[in-house]
Motif scaffolding. Structure first.
Motif, PDB file in Angstrom:
ATOM      1  N   UNK A  68       0.788  -0.990  -0.160  1.00 27.97           N
ATOM      2  CA  UNK A  68       0.072  -0.377  -0.341  1.00 27.97           C
ATOM      3  C   UNK A  68       0.853   1.043  -0.413  1.00 27.97           C
ATOM      4  N   UNK A  69       2.208   1.473   0.950  1.00 29.43           N
ATOM      5  CA  UNK A  69       2.958   2.405   0.646  1.00 29.43           C
ATOM      6  C   UNK A  69       3.406   2.714   0.067  1.00 29.43           C
ATOM      7  N   UNK A  70       3.650   1.438  -1.580  1.00 28.81           N
ATOM      8  CA  UNK A  70       4.534   1.352  -2.085  1.00 28.81           C
ATOM      9  C   UNK A  70       3.732   2.529  -3.537  1.00 28.81           C
ATOM     10  N   UNK A  71       2.853   1.269  -3.365  1.00 32.93           N
ATOM     11  CA  UNK A  71       1.262   1.976  -4.638  1.00 32.93           C
ATOM     12  C   UNK A  71       0.848   3.737  -4.256  1.00 32.93           C
ATOM     13  N   UNK A  74       4.199   5.736  -5.970  1.00 38.03           N
ATOM     14  CA  UNK A  74       3.486   5.910  -7.305  1.00 38.03           C
ATOM     15  C   UNK A  74       2.599   6.549  -7.263  1.00 38.03           C
ATOM     16  N   UNK A  75       2.125   6.042  -6.857  1.00 42.09           N
ATOM     17  CA  UNK A  75       0.376   7.426  -7.379  1.00 42.09           C
ATOM     18  C   UNK A  75       0.940   9.496  -7.139  1.00 42.09           C
ATOM     19  N   UNK A  76       1.116   8.933  -6.500  1.00 39.61           N
ATOM     20  CA  UNK A  76       1.727  10.408  -5.394  1.00 39.61           C
ATOM     21  C   UNK A  76       2.812  11.339  -6.972  1.00 39.61           C
ATOM     22  N   UNK A  77       3.377  10.100  -8.041  1.00 42.49           N
ATOM     23  CA  UNK A  77       4.288  10.702  -9.028  1.00 42.49           C
ATOM     24  C   UNK A  77       4.028  10.123  -9.877  1.00 42.49           C
ATOM     25  N   UNK A  78       2.623  10.702  -9.858  1.00 35.15           N
ATOM     26  CA  UNK A  78       2.054  10.182 -11.595  1.00 35.15           C
ATOM     27  C   UNK A  78       1.505   9.135 -11.924  1.00 35.15           C
ATOM     28  N   UNK A  79       1.999   8.119 -11.493  1.00 36.44           N
ATOM     29  CA  UNK A  79       1.711   6.263 -11.558  1.00 36.44           C
ATOM     30  C   UNK A  79       0.525   5.993 -11.379  1.00 36.44           C
ATOM     31  N   UNK A  80       0.263   4.762 -12.325  1.00 34.77           N
ATOM     32  CA  UNK A  80      -1.232   4.522 -12.369  1.00 34.77           C
ATOM     33  C   UNK A  80      -0.620   2.503 -11.409  1.00 34.77           C
ATOM     34  N   UNK A  81      -1.091   3.307  -9.807  1.00 30.25           N
ATOM     35  CA  UNK A  81      -0.682   1.798  -8.968  1.00 30.25           C
ATOM     36  C   UNK A  81      -2.057   1.247  -9.020  1.00 30.25           C
ATOM     37  N   UNK A 103      -6.675   6.652 -14.160  1.00 29.68           N
ATOM     38  CA  UNK A 103      -7.065   5.890 -12.585  1.00 29.68           C
ATOM     39  C   UNK A 103      -6.471   6.123 -11.096  1.00 29.68           C
ATOM     40  N   UNK A 104      -7.492   7.168 -10.655  1.00 24.66           N
ATOM     41  CA  UNK A 104      -6.942   7.086  -9.192  1.00 24.66           C
ATOM     42  C   UNK A 104      -6.702   6.298  -8.535  1.00 24.66           C
ATOM     43  N   UNK A 105      -6.290   5.334  -9.226  1.00 24.61           N
ATOM     44  CA  UNK A 105      -5.850   3.772  -7.658  1.00 24.61           C
ATOM     45  C   UNK A 105      -6.479   3.230  -7.734  1.00 24.61           C
TER      46      UNK A 105
END
Length: 124
Positions: A68-71, A74-81, A103-105
């Motif tokens: 969850x922390x890694x996701x 990733x989300x904070x850096x504009x990736x899609x977890x 997709x916001x997670x």
């Protein structure tokens, strides 16, 4: 003959789909020297960095705090977890990303349904 486990079956379907649709992806193998909680598959879909943490299709897979922390990172850096337990979730993610949606997670909630939070990322 050794039977594949529930998570491996889902993972193989995902890899087959990514390959068939010419998406770059990388399978991450855990173990010595690999950061804990790194997603199982890293891919790029329509220019988006997408991390796929594969969970069992039978609903028994659980998300660990480090996953969850890694996701979140990733989300904070504009990736899609994405926490994914079936191939249909990948179809939905792909559809949203191809249509200018972010997709916001994706999360497997307690009832094992993916919850989507969409943001329009198209430029007017």
């Amino acid at each position: 003959m050794i039977m594949a486990g529930p998570e491996k079956i889902v993972e193989d379907k995902i890899k087959d789909y990514l390959e068939a649709n010419h998406y770059w992806y990388m399978k991450v193998w855990g173990g010595s020297g690999v950061k804990k909680g790194v997603p199982d598959i890293i891919t790029v879909i329509n220019g988006y960095f997408v991390s796929l943490e594969v969970k069992r299709g039978d609903g028994k897979g659980r998300i660990t705090p480090v996953q969850k922390k890694n996701a979140d990172e990733i989300k904070c850096n504009h990736g899609v977890p994405v926490f994914i337990s079936d191939i249909h979730t990948l179809y939905v993610v792909e559809l949203f990303l191809k249509n200018g949606k972010s997709v916001d997670g994706l999360d497997l909630s307690d009832d094992d349904l993916a919850v989507l939070h969409l943001e329009d990322t198209s430029h007017s």
